[in-house]
Design a protein around this motif. Sequence first.
Motif, short mmCIF file in Angstrom:
data_model
loop_
_atom_site.label_atom_id
_atom_site.label_comp_id
_atom_site.label_asym_id
_atom_site.label_seq_id
_atom_site.Cartn_x
_atom_site.Cartn_y
_atom_site.Cartn_z
N UNK A 1 0.82 -1.20 0.00
CA UNK A 1 0.00 0.00 0.00
C UNK A 1 0.86 1.25 0.00
N UNK A 2 0.26 2.37 -0.39
CA UNK A 2 0.97 3.65 -0.40
C UNK A 2 -0.05 4.77 -0.30
N UNK B 1 4.61 11.26 1.85
CA UNK B 1 4.49 9.98 1.17
C UNK B 1 4.73 8.87 2.17
N UNK B 2 3.86 7.87 2.14
CA UNK B 2 4.01 6.69 2.99
C UNK B 2 3.81 5.45 2.14
N UNK B 3 4.51 4.38 2.50
CA UNK B 3 4.35 3.09 1.81
C UNK B 3 4.56 1.97 2.80
N UNK B 4 3.94 0.84 2.56
CA UNK B 4 4.12 -0.29 3.47
C UNK B 4 3.93 -1.61 2.71
N UNK C 1 6.72 -3.78 6.94
CA UNK C 1 7.79 -2.81 6.73
C UNK C 1 7.16 -1.52 6.22
N UNK C 2 7.53 -0.38 6.84
CA UNK C 2 6.92 0.91 6.51
C UNK C 2 7.99 1.92 6.10
N UNK D 1 9.56 -0.94 10.94
CA UNK D 1 8.91 -2.24 10.79
C UNK D 1 8.20 -2.66 12.05
N UNK D 2 7.28 -3.59 11.89
CA UNK D 2 6.53 -4.15 13.02
C UNK D 2 6.50 -5.66 12.89
#
Length: 373
Positions: free
Chosen positions: A323-324, A334-337, A350-351, A365-366
């Motif tokens: 996703x982004x 901007x975010x992505x995972x 992972x983010x 990361x989680x």
Amino acid sequence: SSLRFSRNAVLVDNLRAQVLGGDARGSGRVTLDGLSLTSYRLDTSIRDARLALGPRSSAVVNGNISLTSPTGGEELPLLGGQIEVVRLRYTEPVQLLNLDLDRISRRITQRRDRALTYDPEGDSVRLDLRLVAGSNLRVENNLAQTDLRIDDRSQPLRLVGTNQIQTLLGTVRIEPHGSLRFRNTEFDIERGVLEFTDPFEFNPNIDLLATAVRRDWTINLQVFGSYEDPTVVLTSNPPLSEADVALLLTVGLTQEETEQLGASAASAVPELLWSLSGVDDEVSRLVPILDELTITTDYSRRTGRAEPRVRVGRRLTERVKVGASAGLAGSRDVEANVEVRISESFSVEVDYENDEDSTWGNVGGDLRWRIEF
């Protein structure tokens, strides 16, 4: 196939046919009293038949079914036996948790029309089929990404009714570890069950609990009641009012924060218009390569206010989702995972985000480990 005749019976052997793309084999017996039919029974085994559940959804089934003549005062023959659902994928978009007045009106009209047009004289066969399945039942649509399981510990799941009206009786469980989307937020499903108890209507009772983390709050989503008229309750930890929880999910802010921001809260308007107009569902339908394409609003740590964002997402496999999102205002955050489910109880996420004052942005990361008890 072959027919054998005796003094008072006709035997059918080695009956073969193609049914719904699968192979069917059968045999039967018809008992006669002179030239009058007294009883009959036809047994059929079906393998790899494909049932269409919608334009994009299907199920593969095996079955051992029988058609028997009326007995015990019944007026209709009985189609009974067992159907094994080998594989099921349901991908049709639904709006279970959205206010859709047109959909409600259509449903009421359909129910009224069915009551007016149903004629018992049109019934030609009774249905009582037991449904069994393994673990290959899955829903993948705009509302949920989750597995289903038939729970037959207390009673079997049965398809009952007639050739005109059908429904289910029994229990289907929604497996944990799946996800549910509500107000542009992805919730993790903790538990869920569908109880089919009405022998005349397909209207199961729902009991579902899902959770999500929004900023510093854990949000609990409870859905219960009937499928056609569900009750949705939102709570949080630490506690917020239900109105605050709804606003937090919609624009990323509480009522108090919205009042403090004043005019900047107007940035939530694009998302509200996008969702309420139904444009989000239509765009998702027209761009099938994306599972998610929405305009939303979220809190920006860089600007300290709520800003509109565009979000996209795609589930690559049953275990991998990407996703982004990007800001549409001045910050251009901007975010992505990437989320990978390693097992039923363990997943890794992972983010990446660039909304801090950093040349390369931040990578984090989680590790998520779920324990059931």
